[in-house]
Design a protein around this motif. Structure first.
Motif, PDB file in Angstrom:
ATOM      1  N   THR A 138      34.309  37.692  49.011  1.00  0.00           N
ATOM      2  CA  THR A 138      34.907  37.583  49.787  1.00  0.00           C
ATOM      3  C   THR A 138      36.130  35.989  48.957  1.00  0.00           C
ATOM      4  O   THR A 138      36.912  36.052  49.849  1.00  0.00           O
ATOM      5  N   LEU A 139      35.811  35.229  48.441  1.00  0.00           N
ATOM      6  CA  LEU A 139      36.335  34.896  47.556  1.00  0.00           C
ATOM      7  C   LEU A 139      37.632  35.658  46.922  1.00  0.00           C
ATOM      8  O   LEU A 139      39.079  34.925  47.386  1.00  0.00           O
ATOM      9  N   GLY A 140      37.599  36.677  46.379  1.00  0.00           N
ATOM     10  CA  GLY A 140      38.382  37.191  45.775  1.00  0.00           C
ATOM     11  C   GLY A 140      39.528  37.535  46.413  1.00  0.00           C
ATOM     12  O   GLY A 140      39.942  37.774  46.145  1.00  0.00           O
ATOM     13  N   LYS A 141      39.115  37.898  47.837  1.00  0.00           N
ATOM     14  CA  LYS A 141      39.299  39.216  48.684  1.00  0.00           C
ATOM     15  C   LYS A 141      40.503  37.977  49.599  1.00  0.00           C
ATOM     16  O   LYS A 141      42.135  37.668  49.252  1.00  0.00           O
ATOM     17  N   ARG A 142      39.816  36.427  49.621  1.00  0.00           N
ATOM     18  CA  ARG A 142      41.060  35.833  50.323  1.00  0.00           C
ATOM     19  C   ARG A 142      41.741  35.071  49.441  1.00  0.00           C
ATOM     20  O   ARG A 142      43.112  34.971  49.537  1.00  0.00           O
ATOM     21  N   ILE A 143      42.191  35.402  47.707  1.00  0.00           N
ATOM     22  CA  ILE A 143      42.667  34.570  47.401  1.00  0.00           C
ATOM     23  C   ILE A 143      43.724  35.732  46.885  1.00  0.00           C
ATOM     24  O   ILE A 143      45.318  36.036  46.940  1.00  0.00           O
ATOM     25  N   LYS A 144      42.793  37.827  47.296  1.00  0.00           N
ATOM     26  CA  LYS A 144      44.516  38.630  47.551  1.00  0.00           C
ATOM     27  C   LYS A 144      45.497  38.155  48.305  1.00  0.00           C
ATOM     28  O   LYS A 144      46.563  38.627  48.071  1.00  0.00           O
ATOM     29  N   GLU A 145      44.649  38.056  50.042  1.00  0.00           N
ATOM     30  CA  GLU A 145      45.387  38.109  50.476  1.00  0.00           C
ATOM     31  C   GLU A 145      46.404  36.508  50.172  1.00  0.00           C
ATOM     32  O   GLU A 145      47.825  37.095  51.159  1.00  0.00           O
ATOM     33  N   GLY A 192      36.757  40.669  43.020  1.00  0.00           N
ATOM     34  CA  GLY A 192      34.900  40.697  43.281  1.00  0.00           C
ATOM     35  C   GLY A 192      33.555  40.362  41.743  1.00  0.00           C
ATOM     36  O   GLY A 192      32.513  40.657  41.817  1.00  0.00           O
ATOM     37  N   ALA A 193      34.566  41.504  40.849  1.00  0.00           N
ATOM     38  CA  ALA A 193      34.151  41.295  39.803  1.00  0.00           C
ATOM     39  C   ALA A 193      33.369  40.344  38.807  1.00  0.00           C
ATOM     40  O   ALA A 193      32.851  39.989  38.332  1.00  0.00           O
ATOM     41  N   ALA A 194      34.561  39.386  39.018  1.00  0.00           N
ATOM     42  CA  ALA A 194      34.101  37.764  38.412  1.00  0.00           C
ATOM     43  C   ALA A 194      34.369  37.122  39.469  1.00  0.00           C
ATOM     44  O   ALA A 194      34.738  36.653  40.507  1.00  0.00           O
ATOM     45  N   THR A 195      33.701  36.104  39.007  1.00  0.00           N
ATOM     46  CA  THR A 195      33.845  34.471  39.979  1.00  0.00           C
ATOM     47  C   THR A 195      34.345  33.949  39.123  1.00  0.00           C
ATOM     48  O   THR A 195      34.291  32.885  38.397  1.00  0.00           O
ATOM     49  N   PRO A 196      35.865  32.745  40.070  1.00  0.00           N
ATOM     50  CA  PRO A 196      36.199  31.857  38.543  1.00  0.00           C
ATOM     51  C   PRO A 196      35.761  30.670  38.617  1.00  0.00           C
ATOM     52  O   PRO A 196      34.537  30.164  39.681  1.00  0.00           O
ATOM     53  N   SER A 197      36.516  29.578  37.291  1.00  0.00           N
ATOM     54  CA  SER A 197      35.921  28.245  36.947  1.00  0.00           C
ATOM     55  C   SER A 197      36.311  27.273  38.699  1.00  0.00           C
ATOM     56  O   SER A 197      37.731  27.331  39.086  1.00  0.00           O
TER      57      SER A 197
END
Length: 178
Positions: free
Chosen positions: A5-12, A40-45
């Motif tokens: 979900t986080l990755g999707k929001r960043i990409k959007e 979504g393969a990695a979680t950012p710091s």
């Protein structure tokens, strides 16, 4: 919030700004890392999230969970609480927190440093119980300092120094009782 979900929001947010991954990453992270985050393969710091929010000109709360994401919100809130406790030098509070899966690497790093500070404080005592606590907490710092991507050999070596010096002090104390 799960990493998908986080990755999707960043990409959007990136696509809304009509930016390529290369334009977003600059010198801070690699394009490959951004790709992994967005997929979504990695979680950012936290630092990476702060950087991405700045570059994408979005508020961090735009990436935070909404009411529909309430099951994951406690982990983010817990991590923020732990960071605040650490910043306020409430090291015992940091140590007492449970791990939050999404932020386990960051929490291990904070807990390791908090354990190190508590061990230092206990080392200032002449009381045998406090010295033993210093050894135990320093051992915990050493173990935590080697977990995850924020593994820190300097914390481990400082913790080991505390263990050795306090073990010697305890040994001398117990010899004096004989």
């Amino acid at each position: 919030m799960d990493s998908n979900t986080l990755g999707k929001r960043i990409k959007e947010a990136r696509l809304a700004k009509k930016m390529t991954q290369s334009e977003v990453v600059g010198d801070f992270i690699t394009r490959n890392m951004l790709s992994q985050i967005e997929s979504g393969a990695a979680t950012p710091s936290v630092k990476t999230l702060e950087y991405l929010c700045k570059v994408l000109e979005i508020e961090p709360n735009a990436l935070m969970p909404d009411e529909n994401d309430s099951k994951t919100a406690p982990n983010a809130e817990r991590y923020i609480s732990i960071r605040n406790e650490f910043a306020n030098k409430n090291y015992n509070a940091v140590i007492s927190y449970e791990q939050a899966d999404e932020f386990s690497d960051e929490i291990c790093a904070l807990k390791a440093k908090a354990c190190l500070e508590v061990a230092r404080e206990c080392s200032r005592s002449e009381n045998a119980a406090d010295l033993q606590k210093a050894v135990d907490i320093a051992k915990q710092a050493s173990e935590l300092s080697q977990r995850g991507i924020f593994a820190d050999d300097s914390v481990k070596s400082k913790a080991e120094e505390i263990m050795k010096s306090n073990a010697k002090r305890l040994s001398d104390y117990y010899r004096s009782l004989l």
